[in-house]
Design a protein around this motif. Structure first.
Motif, PDB file in Angstrom:
ATOM      1  N   LEU A   1       0.826  -1.212   0.000  1.00  0.00           N
ATOM      2  CA  LEU A   1       0.000   0.000   0.000  1.00  0.00           C
ATOM      3  C   LEU A   1       0.861   1.264   0.000  1.00  0.00           C
ATOM      4  N   LEU A   2       2.052   1.177   0.612  1.00  0.00           N
ATOM      5  CA  LEU A   2       2.975   2.313   0.565  1.00  0.00           C
ATOM      6  C   LEU A   2       3.428   2.589  -0.860  1.00  0.00           C
ATOM      7  N   MET A   3       3.601   1.520  -1.648  1.00  0.00           N
ATOM      8  CA  MET A   3       3.976   1.717  -3.047  1.00  0.00           C
ATOM      9  C   MET A   3       2.828   2.367  -3.815  1.00  0.00           C
ATOM     10  N   VAL A   4       1.591   1.930  -3.543  1.00  0.00           N
ATOM     11  CA  VAL A   4       0.432   2.563  -4.174  1.00  0.00           C
ATOM     12  C   VAL A   4       0.339   4.029  -3.741  1.00  0.00           C
ATOM     13  N   SER A   5       0.824   4.314  -2.545  1.00  0.00           N
ATOM     14  CA  SER A   5       0.794   5.682  -2.012  1.00  0.00           C
ATOM     15  C   SER A   5       1.884   6.566  -2.602  1.00  0.00           C
ATOM     16  N   GLY A   6       2.769   5.977  -3.412  1.00  0.00           N
ATOM     17  CA  GLY A   6       3.751   6.782  -4.121  1.00  0.00           C
ATOM     18  C   GLY A   6       5.068   7.013  -3.416  1.00  0.00           C
ATOM     19  N   PHE A   7       5.408   6.184  -2.397  1.00  0.00           N
ATOM     20  CA  PHE A   7       6.647   6.423  -1.664  1.00  0.00           C
ATOM     21  C   PHE A   7       7.891   5.810  -2.316  1.00  0.00           C
ATOM     22  N   ASP A   8       7.742   4.957  -3.275  1.00  0.00           N
ATOM     23  CA  ASP A   8       8.794   4.438  -4.157  1.00  0.00           C
ATOM     24  C   ASP A   8       9.793   3.502  -3.486  1.00  0.00           C
ATOM     25  N   LYS A   9      10.437   3.924  -2.393  1.00  0.00           N
ATOM     26  CA  LYS A   9      11.425   3.059  -1.723  1.00  0.00           C
ATOM     27  C   LYS A   9      11.170   3.080  -0.214  1.00  0.00           C
ATOM     28  N   TYR A  10      10.803   1.934   0.313  1.00  0.00           N
ATOM     29  CA  TYR A  10      10.493   1.813   1.746  1.00  0.00           C
ATOM     30  C   TYR A  10      11.362   0.732   2.364  1.00  0.00           C
ATOM     31  N   PHE A  11      11.761   0.950   3.629  1.00  0.00           N
ATOM     32  CA  PHE A  11      12.318  -0.156   4.410  1.00  0.00           C
ATOM     33  C   PHE A  11      11.926   0.025   5.863  1.00  0.00           C
ATOM     34  N   GLN A  12      12.072  -1.052   6.607  1.00  0.00           N
ATOM     35  CA  GLN A  12      11.750  -1.038   8.031  1.00  0.00           C
ATOM     36  C   GLN A  12      12.451  -2.219   8.697  1.00  0.00           C
ATOM     37  N   ILE A  13      12.966  -2.015   9.894  1.00  0.00           N
ATOM     38  CA  ILE A  13      13.390  -3.138  10.737  1.00  0.00           C
ATOM     39  C   ILE A  13      12.130  -3.560  11.469  1.00  0.00           C
ATOM     40  N   ALA A  14      11.431  -4.530  10.896  1.00  0.00           N
ATOM     41  CA  ALA A  14      10.040  -4.793  11.270  1.00  0.00           C
ATOM     42  C   ALA A  14       9.910  -5.981  12.210  1.00  0.00           C
ATOM     43  N   PRO A  15       9.158  -5.831  13.299  1.00  0.00           N
ATOM     44  CA  PRO A  15       8.805  -6.994  14.120  1.00  0.00           C
ATOM     45  C   PRO A  15       7.689  -7.785  13.444  1.00  0.00           C
TER      46      PRO A  15
ATOM     47  N   ALA B   1      -2.196   1.341  -9.336  1.00  0.00           N
ATOM     48  CA  ALA B   1      -1.119   0.668  -8.605  1.00  0.00           C
ATOM     49  C   ALA B   1       0.099   0.504  -9.512  1.00  0.00           C
ATOM     50  N   PRO B   2       1.297   0.866  -9.044  1.00  0.00           N
ATOM     51  CA  PRO B   2       2.502   0.700  -9.871  1.00  0.00           C
ATOM     52  C   PRO B   2       3.031  -0.728  -9.778  1.00  0.00           C
ATOM     53  N   PRO B   3       3.769  -1.184 -10.784  1.00  0.00           N
ATOM     54  CA  PRO B   3       4.506  -2.445 -10.623  1.00  0.00           C
ATOM     55  C   PRO B   3       5.476  -2.286  -9.457  1.00  0.00           C
ATOM     56  N   HIS B   4       5.562  -3.289  -8.600  1.00  0.00           N
ATOM     57  CA  HIS B   4       6.442  -3.160  -7.441  1.00  0.00           C
ATOM     58  C   HIS B   4       6.874  -4.534  -6.949  1.00  0.00           C
ATOM     59  N   GLY B   5       7.914  -4.542  -6.161  1.00  0.00           N
ATOM     60  CA  GLY B   5       8.427  -5.787  -5.597  1.00  0.00           C
ATOM     61  C   GLY B   5       9.390  -5.491  -4.480  1.00  0.00           C
ATOM     62  N   GLY B   6       9.756  -6.529  -3.757  1.00  0.00           N
ATOM     63  CA  GLY B   6      10.669  -6.333  -2.646  1.00  0.00           C
ATOM     64  C   GLY B   6      11.037  -7.645  -2.008  1.00  0.00           C
ATOM     65  N   CYS B   7      11.476  -7.568  -0.782  1.00  0.00           N
ATOM     66  CA  CYS B   7      11.898  -8.773  -0.071  1.00  0.00           C
ATOM     67  C   CYS B   7      12.022  -8.464   1.413  1.00  0.00           C
ATOM     68  N   ALA B   8      12.310  -9.494   2.173  1.00  0.00           N
ATOM     69  CA  ALA B   8      12.563  -9.344   3.609  1.00  0.00           C
ATOM     70  C   ALA B   8      13.728 -10.238   3.986  1.00  0.00           C
TER      71      ALA B   8
ATOM     72  N   LEU C   1      14.548  -7.204   8.003  1.00  0.00           N
ATOM     73  CA  LEU C   1      14.734  -6.035   7.164  1.00  0.00           C
ATOM     74  C   LEU C   1      13.701  -6.146   6.064  1.00  0.00           C
ATOM     75  N   ASP C   2      12.673  -5.332   6.139  1.00  0.00           N
ATOM     76  CA  ASP C   2      11.571  -5.379   5.192  1.00  0.00           C
ATOM     77  C   ASP C   2      11.764  -4.240   4.200  1.00  0.00           C
ATOM     78  N   MET C   3      11.675  -4.515   2.898  1.00  0.00           N
ATOM     79  CA  MET C   3      11.873  -3.462   1.906  1.00  0.00           C
ATOM     80  C   MET C   3      10.948  -3.662   0.717  1.00  0.00           C
ATOM     81  N   GLU C   4      10.607  -2.571   0.054  1.00  0.00           N
ATOM     82  CA  GLU C   4       9.761  -2.621  -1.133  1.00  0.00           C
ATOM     83  C   GLU C   4      10.141  -1.460  -2.046  1.00  0.00           C
ATOM     84  N   MET C   5      10.006  -1.694  -3.365  1.00  0.00           N
ATOM     85  CA  MET C   5      10.390  -0.701  -4.364  1.00  0.00           C
ATOM     86  C   MET C   5       9.352  -0.681  -5.479  1.00  0.00           C
ATOM     87  N   SER C   6       9.146   0.476  -6.061  1.00  0.00           N
ATOM     88  CA  SER C   6       8.231   0.602  -7.195  1.00  0.00           C
ATOM     89  C   SER C   6       9.002   0.631  -8.511  1.00  0.00           C
TER      90      SER C   6
END
Length: 592
Positions: free
Chosen positions: A204-218, A530-537, A237-242
């Motif tokens: 949803l962050l990618m749909v929101s237009g933030f392009d590059k996200y990461f988080q040290i996520a529990p 929605a933009p094409p997007h992908g990522g990993c953890a 380490l959670d990350m996503e890119m558009s």
């Protein structure tokens, strides 16, 4: 002077000789050398030797000190005699004569000792974790973990990512494990879920237009515990890119992890080449989708050499559909003694044994094959096997036969055991491999039901056209990163088109109405560009576990659960109070 310390227990050197200083810390151990008391005083930073003789005004108080008492001392820094210098610690050239002492916290009799390397039952260590964490190795592990996380954050920021925090109380999301449910007081009969991962929110962050996200996520998953997995919660380490392809994700995360292992890997070699291996090939060659490439052994199919052969067991197996014979080469394992040892290992795995043959030099100086299988199938077939596998005098090979799904896992363990027994595994190396082309679906052998085999939000290779055929043939843009036999990273290019998403879920028996009900937030969002997007953890705990050279993930988690998912230190889980249940409109039913 500061109320508790002018220096830490790692600060003092010969430059401080003659100074009056103040230290605070724990009594690591006490030694009595002819009436002079020597104390190793420890804090988080290091160790300083302090001493007290009968002339000190606080000698009587120092005599009362015991291990793990927390104290403050004032004293004078003196140089050690050259013969008594300890080069193993930064403070090894000095010692401190105690002139004043204050006991900050006395300690009762210890249930486990901090000094030394004594082994204690895990339950004891976890019940008294605050004492266990004082030990040098645990201080190093947790410091390493903190430094690794700090380094990850810097590396991600340097790559143009921003860190965002996603909700902890949310709705259920299918990530392959059981949810931890949280009852709602304001909405009786309804439940929140702790997130198994921030999967939907990061999309949803990618749909929101933030392009590059990461988080040290529990992340929270109600799982059965294993040595390399926490049964309740973990960090990633959670990350996503558009606007990215699969390769773009690899090119982004690979230098982050490579740099991390070079920084904290203790000088071990970090492979520069990270091969892409299909899931199908990984299963064939290594018997697992998280192969340890430090082990050079690669399994091969050798069915053709056993068809209609004199070895009736394999020949009969091969008459059945979907069966094959796989070979596990064992370079330098060419002795009957080693082959018998591996047979015993196989029996310990619940197998009747493993077929084998090995090559030795014959009486006439030529190479000959030995072992029961060699006699049964004859020299022509044994030579063909040897040639295919590239083996020679002093080498051996083991065989497993049947349907691959039935023996692949144990074949993978056998490959690991052969490599370990023969010393083929390069322990001074971090070997990485991307595992790609995962099947999107799998079939339950008992029910015949088709379900997702990996992340359900992944884009199928070939788009919606690929979903028109056999679901079991559909591959996804899904990928894992393996390192030294562990899965460190999992990710995918996401399915951002609703028509493809509905069709993908339909094949797994989820109707459009159910998809809209369960994932309404994402479905609604995908209707608005929605933009094409992908990522990993990437698993933080497993990364640190590898860097700390431990096989148990609880050694790198501050306050882990035990094997029964219990916190024996804090007494969790615990029974709720009756008024808590009443407020939530809940009742606990006894189990039969």
């Amino acid at each position: 002077m500061h109320a508790f310390r002018s220096h830490t227990c790692a600060d003092l050197t010969k430059e401080n000789v003659g100074q009056t200083i103040r230290l605070s810390g724990w009594v690591h151990r006490v030694r009595d050398h002819g009436g002079v008391l020597f104390i190793d005083l420890r804090d988080h930073y290091g160790m300083t030797q302090v001493l007290c003789d009968p002339d000190s005004p606080v000698f009587a108080e120092v005599e009362k000190l015991r291990a793990e008492w927390c104290i403050r001392i004032d004293g004078e820094v003196k140089a050690r005699d050259a013969s008594l210098v300890n080069p193993k610690i930064p403070t090894g050239e000095i010692e401190v004569f105690i002139r004043d002492l204050e006991v900050l916290g006395a300690a009762n009799e210890l249930p486990l000792t901090v000094f030394g390397d004594q082994e204690y039952p895990e339950e004891t260590r976890l019940r008294y974790r605050y004492l266990d964490l004082r030990r040098e190795v645990m201080q190093k592990n947790m410091t390493l973990r903190s430094d690794v996380v700090a380094s990850i954050r810097k590396r991600m920021w340097d790559k143009g990512f921003r860190e965002f925090q996603t909700p902890i109380i949310t709705a259920s999301s299918p990530e392959g494990a059981r949810d931890f449910l949280v009852p709602s007081r304001l909405h009786p009969g309804k439940f929140y879920a702790l997130p198994q991962a921030p999967q939907q929110f990061k999309q949803l962050l990618m749909v929101s237009g933030f392009d590059k996200y990461f988080q040290i996520a529990p992340c929270f998953r109600d799982e059965d515990p294993r040595a390399d997995r926490s049964p309740t919660d973990f960090y990633q380490l959670d990350m996503e890119m558009s606007f990215v392809t699969q390769q773009d994700v690899f090119d982004t995360i690979q230098p982050v992890l490579k740099g991390l292992f070079e920084e904290f890997g203790g000088g071990k070699k970090v492979d520069q080449d990270w091969p892409l291996i299909s899931y199908k090939d990984a299963a064939l060659w290594y018997g697992t989708d998280k192969p340890d490439l430090r082990n050079p052994i690669k399994m091969e199919v050798v069915s053709e050499h056993f068809k209609d052969s004199g070895f009736a067991i394999f020949a009969k197996i091969l008459e059945q559909d979907g069966t094959e014979v796989r070979a596990i080469p064992a370079p330098t394992g060419g002795s009957r003694k080693f082959c018998d040892r591996m047979n015993s290992w196989a029996q310990g795995q619940g197998l009747p044994g493993m077929g084998y043959m090995f090559w030795r030099e014959g009486e006439d100086g030529t190479m000959e094959a030995a072992g029961p299988l060699a006699k049964n199938i004859g020299p022509e077939r044994t030579e063909a096997i040897r040639t295919q596998l590239g083996l020679s005098v002093g080498d051996a090979v083991f065989f497993m036969a049947g349907k691959p799904a039935d023996f692949e896992a144990v074949a993978g363990r056998a490959r690991t055991e052969v490599g370990r027994e023969l010393g083929l595994i390069d322990e001074n190396r971090f070997a990485f491999a991307w595992i790609v082309d995962f099947p999107m679906y799998e079939k339950d052998e008992e029910t015949g039901k088709i379900d997702f085999s990996h992340n359900p939000f992944s884009m199928p290779q070939g788009g919606i056209e690929a979903l028109a055929g056999d679901p079991l043939e559909v591959l996804g843009y899904q990928y894992d990163l393996a390192c030294n036999g562990y899965e460190l990273v999992s990710g995918a290019i996401r399915n951002h088109k609703l028509e493809i998403m509905f069709k993908a879920f339909e094949l797994a028996c989820y109707g459009e109405d159910e998809v809209r009900r369960r994932f309404g937030g994402m479905v609604n969002a995908f209707q608005f560009g929605a933009p094409p997007h992908g990522g990993c953890a990437a698993g933080i705990d497993r990364i640190v576990m590898l860097l700390a050279e431990t096989a148990n993930i609880r050694e790198v988690i501050l306050f882990p659960m035990n094997q029964r998912a219990e916190d024996v230190m804090m007494n969790a889980p615990s029974e709720p109070m009756p008024d808590q249940l009443m407020e939530l409109g809940l009742r606990v039913l006894p189990r039969d």
